[in-house]
Structure formats: C-alpha cells, structure tokens
Design an enzyme around this catalytic site. Sequence first.
Site, PDB file in Angstrom:
ATOM      1  N   GLY A  29       2.206  -3.801   5.040  1.00  8.33           N
ATOM      2  CA  GLY A  29       1.837  -3.246   5.951  1.00  8.33           C
ATOM      3  C   GLY A  29       2.662  -2.368   7.183  1.00  8.33           C
ATOM      4  O   GLY A  29       3.709  -2.463   7.159  1.00  8.33           O
ATOM      5  N   ASP A  82       2.850 -11.698   6.952  1.00 11.26           N
ATOM      6  CA  ASP A  82       2.152 -10.906   6.712  1.00 11.26           C
ATOM      7  C   ASP A  82       0.665 -10.770   7.672  1.00 11.26           C
ATOM      8  O   ASP A  82       1.058 -11.252   8.605  1.00 11.26           O
ATOM      9  CB  ASP A  82       1.232 -11.410   5.198  1.00 11.26           C
ATOM     10  CG  ASP A  82       0.427  -9.331   4.628  1.00 11.26           C
ATOM     11  OD1 ASP A  82       0.214  -8.916   5.083  1.00 11.26           O
ATOM     12  OD2 ASP A  82       0.109 -10.359   3.332  1.00 11.26           O
ATOM     13  N   GLY A  83       0.735  -9.286   7.519  1.00  9.84           N
ATOM     14  CA  GLY A  83      -0.213  -8.274   8.791  1.00  9.84           C
ATOM     15  C   GLY A  83      -1.872  -8.691   8.622  1.00  9.84           C
ATOM     16  O   GLY A  83      -1.723 -10.152   6.950  1.00  9.84           O
ATOM     17  N   GLY A  96      -6.180  -6.579   2.783  1.00  8.10           N
ATOM     18  CA  GLY A  96      -6.397  -5.581   2.045  1.00  8.10           C
ATOM     19  C   GLY A  96      -6.557  -4.594   2.489  1.00  8.10           C
ATOM     20  O   GLY A  96      -6.876  -3.524   1.527  1.00  8.10           O
ATOM     21  N   GLY A  98      -4.039  -2.109   2.942  1.00  4.43           N
ATOM     22  CA  GLY A  98      -3.297  -1.769   2.011  1.00  4.43           C
ATOM     23  C   GLY A  98      -3.903  -1.978   1.024  1.00  4.43           C
ATOM     24  O   GLY A  98      -2.879  -1.558   0.271  1.00  4.43           O
ATOM     25  N   GLU A 104      -0.932 -10.327  -1.858  1.00  2.00           N
ATOM     26  CA  GLU A 104      -1.255 -11.409  -0.956  1.00  2.00           C
ATOM     27  C   GLU A 104      -1.169 -12.181  -0.822  1.00  2.00           C
ATOM     28  O   GLU A 104      -0.660 -13.592  -0.614  1.00  2.00           O
ATOM     29  CB  GLU A 104      -1.143 -10.327   0.239  1.00  2.00           C
ATOM     30  CG  GLU A 104      -1.065  -9.236   0.652  1.00  2.00           C
ATOM     31  CD  GLU A 104      -1.664  -7.930   1.724  1.00  2.00           C
ATOM     32  OE1 GLU A 104      -0.942  -7.624   2.471  1.00  2.00           O
ATOM     33  OE2 GLU A 104      -2.974  -7.891   1.528  1.00  2.00           O
TER      34      GLU A 104
HETATM   35  C1  5RP Z   1      -2.190  -4.859   3.703  1.00  5.83           C
HETATM   36  C2  5RP Z   1      -2.702  -5.953   4.197  1.00  5.83           C
HETATM   37  C3  5RP Z   1      -2.433  -5.693   6.017  1.00  5.83           C
HETATM   38  O1  5RP Z   1      -1.620  -6.201   6.035  1.00  5.83           O
HETATM   39  C4  5RP Z   1      -3.455  -4.744   6.226  1.00  5.83           C
HETATM   40  O2  5RP Z   1      -3.839  -3.971   6.199  1.00  5.83           O
HETATM   41  C5  5RP Z   1      -2.985  -5.028   8.133  1.00  5.83           C
HETATM   42  O3  5RP Z   1      -1.410  -3.784   8.137  1.00  5.83           O
HETATM   43  P1  5RP Z   1      -1.615  -3.251   9.067  1.00  5.83           P
HETATM   44  O4  5RP Z   1       0.014  -4.104   9.647  1.00  5.83           O
HETATM   45  O5  5RP Z   1      -0.608  -2.093   8.656  1.00  5.83           O
HETATM   46  O6  5RP Z   1      -1.945  -2.925  10.860  1.00  5.83           O
HETATM   47  O7  5RP Z   1      -3.396  -6.539   4.208  1.00  5.83           O
HETATM   48  O8  5RP Z   1      -3.479  -4.982   2.478  1.00  5.83           O
END
Ligand code: 5RP
Length: 231
Positions: A29, A82-83, A96, A98, A104
């Site tokens: 992400g 992770d985000g 999720g 992304g 993840e």
């Molecule tokens: C991908 C994810 C990402 O961590 C989530 O969508 C957050 O994304 P971003 O940092 O672009 O806001 O779960 O599967």
Amino acid sequence: MDVVEEKRNAAKYALSFVPSKGTVGIGTGSTVKFLIDLIGENREYYGEANFVPTSKETENRLREFGLNIAYNFRGKIMIDIDGADEVDPQGNLIKGGGGALTREKIVAHNSEEFVVIADSGKYVQRLGKFKLPIEILPFLAEQTISNIENLGAKVNLRDNGEFKTDNGNLIAIADFGYISDPEIVSQQLSHIPGIVEHGLFIKMATRSIEGHGNSVREHVYLKKKGEGHNQ
Ligand code: 5RP
C-alpha cells in the site's frame, strides 16, 4: 496536514523498528511505499536484513532497491510492518484494500511483532465503514458469495470479477455495515469453504503508529504476541 504527510510521518517513525539484520515482513500500500523508500535510501545499513514481501508490488519495489527478499526460511519473522484500511481502539483491523490480505495475514501471523502504520483517518470507533475485502476461490464463487450474504452482508466482486489477486483469486467486497462483534464475524467467515482469507485482522497488531497532523501517536495493544490484548 494532509493524509499523504501523515502516511509519510508514520512510515518515518516506523523505520526505527526495522532491524538491520534478521527477517522483516513488509506490507502493501501507499503508506508502506514510504517505508520501503526510506529503507531503500539506507540500503547499505539494511544489507543483512531479509525482507518478506506481502505482494508482488512490494516485492518489485524492494528488488528495485536491491534489498534481499526471503520466502523460504524456517523460524519466525522478527517484525512485520503494514498499513490498514481501518483500526479500532483495540487494534483490530480491516485490511485488504490493495487486495493483498491473504499474504498480509500469513506474514502478520508468523511475525513476533506486527506494527501497523496509518494516517489518522483510518482510526475508527467501530469497524465496517470500509467494506470488508474477502479473497475467494473462483470455483463456485457465486455459492461462496451467497454464503457470505447469509451472514447479513451485501456482496459485490471487485471490478465485477476482473480483479485477480497475486494468488489468482477473486476479491469479494462485503458490506456488513458497522460490525458490532468483529471477532464473531471473523470466525463465521473462516468457516465458509471457498473463502481463502478475509480482511478482519483480530488481535493481531502488537502496536500501531498513527500519523496525526504534524506528529505521530503510538498505540500499544500487545507487549508480545499471545500476551492478551489491551481492551
Ligand atoms: C493492502 C492493504 C493496505 O495496507 C491498506 O489498503 C492501506 O493502504 P494505504 O497505505 O494505501 O492506505 O491492506 O491489501
């Protein structure tokens, strides 16, 4: 302060958690992209670290910086960063957005520490405004969707079924409205055959770093995995 700066600040703060040696999970992400860039800028310092990517997108970016990639190894991952799409006060997550939620979750589960980095807009009192991504097998997908609907959700396929995950599967987007008991919904979803994995990450995060205006806030949920969650 805009969202992009909040993401960048959370990533900057989280860099101090990345060890120079050992195995490190790296999420997917736009927030994590800032973290990868920071690691990449200090490539020599992280030369002895092995990174476990949670998606092809993340793998490609790590490779562009010449960082080491690890998939097949024994033992725990020291830390995963992770985000998230939503974070509740207990540190339960929706992830999720992304489409990378299965990898993840595997990486987060196998990590001693799981640190979330997110902008302040992701912090909510109750999960569910962000519709829940669920990775499902293409085989009998309509039946799987109908089983999810029986739990009370409205369900669509991401990009009408055109979107495929890195694992070759579909993403169902489930609208449960606000989820009053995420743990129960998580268990119910886990019992449906055809669901590979869902985006509810319950009691998995050990801490989160919130980019908030010009500063960051650190939320600690677990001292170590399995030691009981802060309520
Ligand atoms: C991908 C994810 C990402 O961590 C989530 O969508 C957050 O994304 P971003 O940092 O672009 O806001 O779960 O599967």
